[in-house]
Design a protein around this motif. Structure first.
Motif, PDB file in Angstrom:
ATOM      1  N   GLY A   1      44.739  50.375  33.027  1.00  0.00           N
ATOM      2  CA  GLY A   1      45.253  49.167  32.402  1.00  0.00           C
ATOM      3  C   GLY A   1      44.642  49.038  31.020  1.00  0.00           C
ATOM      4  N   ILE A   2      45.401  48.461  30.109  1.00  0.00           N
ATOM      5  CA  ILE A   2      44.938  48.292  28.733  1.00  0.00           C
ATOM      6  C   ILE A   2      45.128  46.838  28.317  1.00  0.00           C
ATOM      7  CG2 ILE A   2      45.290  48.993  26.328  1.00  0.00           C
ATOM      8  CD1 ILE A   2      46.517  51.625  27.521  1.00  0.00           C
ATOM      9  N   ASN A   3      44.044  46.219  27.841  1.00  0.00           N
ATOM     10  CA  ASN A   3      44.096  44.858  27.318  1.00  0.00           C
ATOM     11  C   ASN A   3      44.728  43.883  28.318  1.00  0.00           C
ATOM     12  OD1 ASN A   3      43.637  42.864  25.367  1.00  0.00           O
ATOM     13  ND2 ASN A   3      45.672  43.151  24.467  1.00  0.00           N
ATOM     14  N   LEU A   4      44.299  43.973  29.575  1.00  0.00           N
ATOM     15  CA  LEU A   4      44.832  43.076  30.591  1.00  0.00           C
ATOM     16  C   LEU A   4      44.333  41.653  30.348  1.00  0.00           C
ATOM     17  CD1 LEU A   4      44.444  45.282  33.805  1.00  0.00           C
ATOM     18  CD2 LEU A   4      46.456  45.011  32.337  1.00  0.00           C
ATOM     19  N   ALA A   5      45.084  40.695  30.837  1.00  0.00           N
ATOM     20  CA  ALA A   5      44.767  39.280  30.629  1.00  0.00           C
ATOM     21  C   ALA A   5      43.462  38.893  31.328  1.00  0.00           C
ATOM     22  CB  ALA A   5      45.906  38.412  31.150  1.00  0.00           C
ATOM     23  N   VAL A   6      42.732  37.994  30.709  1.00  0.00           N
ATOM     24  CA  VAL A   6      41.506  37.444  31.300  1.00  0.00           C
ATOM     25  C   VAL A   6      41.922  36.332  32.257  1.00  0.00           C
ATOM     26  CG1 VAL A   6      39.381  36.165  30.812  1.00  0.00           C
ATOM     27  CG2 VAL A   6      40.100  38.030  29.300  1.00  0.00           C
ATOM     28  N   ARG A   7      41.471  36.422  33.505  1.00  0.00           N
ATOM     29  CA  ARG A   7      41.820  35.411  34.505  1.00  0.00           C
ATOM     30  C   ARG A   7      40.590  34.741  35.110  1.00  0.00           C
ATOM     31  NH1 ARG A   7      45.812  35.060  32.238  1.00  0.00           N
ATOM     32  NH2 ARG A   7      47.917  35.539  32.925  1.00  0.00           N
ATOM     33  N   ASP A   8      39.402  35.295  34.869  1.00  0.00           N
ATOM     34  CA  ASP A   8      38.159  34.655  35.300  1.00  0.00           C
ATOM     35  C   ASP A   8      37.477  34.114  34.039  1.00  0.00           C
ATOM     36  OD1 ASP A   8      38.706  35.339  37.947  1.00  0.00           O
ATOM     37  OD2 ASP A   8      37.629  37.233  37.804  1.00  0.00           O
ATOM     38  N   ALA A   9      36.229  33.766  34.110  1.00  0.00           N
ATOM     39  CA  ALA A   9      35.535  33.172  32.960  1.00  0.00           C
ATOM     40  C   ALA A   9      35.589  34.063  31.719  1.00  0.00           C
ATOM     41  CB  ALA A   9      34.095  32.858  33.334  1.00  0.00           C
ATOM     42  N   LEU A  10      35.186  35.322  31.832  1.00  0.00           N
ATOM     43  CA  LEU A  10      35.138  36.216  30.676  1.00  0.00           C
ATOM     44  C   LEU A  10      35.938  37.500  30.855  1.00  0.00           C
ATOM     45  CD1 LEU A  10      31.305  35.901  29.965  1.00  0.00           C
ATOM     46  CD2 LEU A  10      33.165  34.776  28.731  1.00  0.00           C
ATOM     47  N   SER A  11      36.394  37.774  32.064  1.00  0.00           N
ATOM     48  CA  SER A  11      37.061  39.035  32.343  1.00  0.00           C
ATOM     49  C   SER A  11      38.020  38.844  33.514  1.00  0.00           C
ATOM     50  CB  SER A  11      36.009  40.110  32.659  1.00  0.00           C
ATOM     51  OG  SER A  11      36.618  41.375  32.718  1.00  0.00           O
ATOM     52  N   SER A  12      38.340  39.925  34.189  1.00  0.00           N
ATOM     53  CA  SER A  12      39.182  39.903  35.380  1.00  0.00           C
ATOM     54  C   SER A  12      38.733  41.010  36.318  1.00  0.00           C
ATOM     55  CB  SER A  12      40.656  40.104  35.014  1.00  0.00           C
ATOM     56  OG  SER A  12      41.152  39.008  34.292  1.00  0.00           O
ATOM     57  N   ASP A  13      39.166  40.922  37.569  1.00  0.00           N
ATOM     58  CA  ASP A  13      38.892  41.936  38.591  1.00  0.00           C
ATOM     59  C   ASP A  13      40.244  42.493  39.052  1.00  0.00           C
ATOM     60  OD1 ASP A  13      36.102  41.161  38.554  1.00  0.00           O
ATOM     61  OD2 ASP A  13      36.694  39.407  39.720  1.00  0.00           O
ATOM     62  N   PRO A  14      40.863  43.366  38.224  1.00  0.00           N
ATOM     63  CA  PRO A  14      42.250  43.748  38.464  1.00  0.00           C
ATOM     64  C   PRO A  14      42.453  44.816  39.540  1.00  0.00           C
ATOM     65  CG  PRO A  14      41.445  44.777  36.481  1.00  0.00           C
ATOM     66  CD  PRO A  14      40.337  43.899  36.984  1.00  0.00           C
ATOM     67  N   TYR A  15      43.627  44.716  40.164  1.00  0.00           N
ATOM     68  CA  TYR A  15      44.162  45.762  41.022  1.00  0.00           C
ATOM     69  C   TYR A  15      45.674  45.741  40.873  1.00  0.00           C
ATOM     70  CZ  TYR A  15      45.181  42.111  44.551  1.00  0.00           C
ATOM     71  OH  TYR A  15      45.645  40.998  45.203  1.00  0.00           O
ATOM     72  N   VAL A  16      46.329  46.829  41.251  1.00  0.00           N
ATOM     73  CA  VAL A  16      47.772  46.976  41.091  1.00  0.00           C
ATOM     74  C   VAL A  16      48.424  47.081  42.460  1.00  0.00           C
ATOM     75  CG1 VAL A  16      49.605  48.519  40.240  1.00  0.00           C
ATOM     76  CG2 VAL A  16      47.575  48.088  38.833  1.00  0.00           C
ATOM     77  N   VAL A  17      49.565  46.401  42.605  1.00  0.00           N
ATOM     78  CA  VAL A  17      50.388  46.488  43.811  1.00  0.00           C
ATOM     79  C   VAL A  17      51.746  47.064  43.400  1.00  0.00           C
ATOM     80  CG1 VAL A  17      51.548  45.192  45.641  1.00  0.00           C
ATOM     81  CG2 VAL A  17      49.243  44.533  44.923  1.00  0.00           C
ATOM     82  N   ILE A  18      52.177  48.111  44.100  1.00  0.00           N
ATOM     83  CA  ILE A  18      53.497  48.714  43.889  1.00  0.00           C
ATOM     84  C   ILE A  18      54.341  48.379  45.114  1.00  0.00           C
ATOM     85  CG2 ILE A  18      54.788  50.868  43.614  1.00  0.00           C
ATOM     86  CD1 ILE A  18      53.034  50.770  41.268  1.00  0.00           C
ATOM     87  N   THR A  19      55.538  47.829  44.884  1.00  0.00           N
ATOM     88  CA  THR A  19      56.441  47.535  45.996  1.00  0.00           C
ATOM     89  C   THR A  19      57.795  48.215  45.756  1.00  0.00           C
ATOM     90  OG1 THR A  19      57.141  45.465  44.948  1.00  0.00           O
ATOM     91  CG2 THR A  19      55.398  45.309  46.592  1.00  0.00           C
ATOM     92  N   MET A  20      58.395  48.616  46.861  1.00  0.00           N
ATOM     93  CA  MET A  20      59.749  49.168  46.851  1.00  0.00           C
ATOM     94  C   MET A  20      60.365  48.784  48.184  1.00  0.00           C
ATOM     95  SD  MET A  20      61.032  53.073  46.410  1.00  0.00           S
ATOM     96  CE  MET A  20      62.705  53.407  45.882  1.00  0.00           C
ATOM     97  N   GLY A  21      61.334  47.875  48.161  1.00  0.00           N
ATOM     98  CA  GLY A  21      61.880  47.361  49.416  1.00  0.00           C
ATOM     99  C   GLY A  21      60.772  46.690  50.203  1.00  0.00           C
ATOM    100  N   LYS A  22      60.593  47.101  51.456  1.00  0.00           N
ATOM    101  CA  LYS A  22      59.554  46.514  52.315  1.00  0.00           C
ATOM    102  C   LYS A  22      58.219  47.243  52.203  1.00  0.00           C
ATOM    103  CE  LYS A  22      62.857  44.792  55.675  1.00  0.00           C
ATOM    104  NZ  LYS A  22      63.342  44.830  57.044  1.00  0.00           N
TER     105      LYS A  22
END
Length: 172
Positions: free
Chosen positions: A19-40
């Motif tokens: 990931g590049i330049n992901l949005a900050v969602r905590d105080a100073l940073s984020s703890d990101p993970y990615v979810v991929i979905t296709m149908g169910k």
């Protein structure tokens, strides 16, 4: 032979690189993970703590039965005491990649570009994406611009895996 294997066309391996330049969602940073979905189907990467430029290098593999189903990528911020925050999303258009696989190409020089895909409002591509022949395989690297968020990109790579006993791409 299992019916589930017989109904498959093959496996789509999606390498979630970084990931590049992901949005900050905590105080100073984020703890990101990615979810991929296709149908169910739903697959996810591991969490990278306190990092808005995470490197996952995580392979997520989806059995493909219907290549027309949309593949959707969503980035989340892992929260301990509340619902995980959404950090953006993108649609992954696999149709051009599948079309190149169906060409049945063989013995091309390494690095040969089979097709170049231009960014559009629909495909979420940040810039041109090439479908490439490398070491006997066809791959596609993509830089995806996340939507519904103030900033962020995710780099992925598509790779096809043939499975013995499955239908194969000749049936679509």
């Amino acid at each position: 032979m299992s019916r589930s294997v017989e109904s498959m066309l093959g496996l789509l391996k999606i390498r979630v690189k970084r990931g590049i330049n992901l949005a900050v969602r905590d105080a100073l940073s984020s703890d990101p993970y990615v979810v991929i979905t296709m149908g169910k189907q739903k697959m996810k990467t591991h969490v990278i703590n306190s990092n808005c430029n995470p490197v996952w290098n995580c392979d997520l593999t989806l059995p493909i039965r219907d290549p027309n189903l949309p593949v959707h990528l969503t980035v989340y911020d892992k929260d301990t005491f509340s619902v995980d925050d959404k950090m953006g999303e993108a649609n992954i258009d696999i149709k051009p990649y599948i079309a190149c696989l169906k060409m049945g190409l063989e013995n091309l020089p390494n690095g040969c570009a089979i097709k170049k895909i231009q960014p559009t409002r629909i495909n979420c591509l940040l810039d041109e994406s090439s479908i490439i022949w490398n070491n006997g395989k066809i791959t596609q690297d993509m830089s995806l611009r996340l939507i519904n968020v103030e900033c962020g990109e995710v780099e992925i790579q598509l790779d096809w895996v043939e499975v013995p006993g499955c239908k194969g791409l000749g049936f679509i």
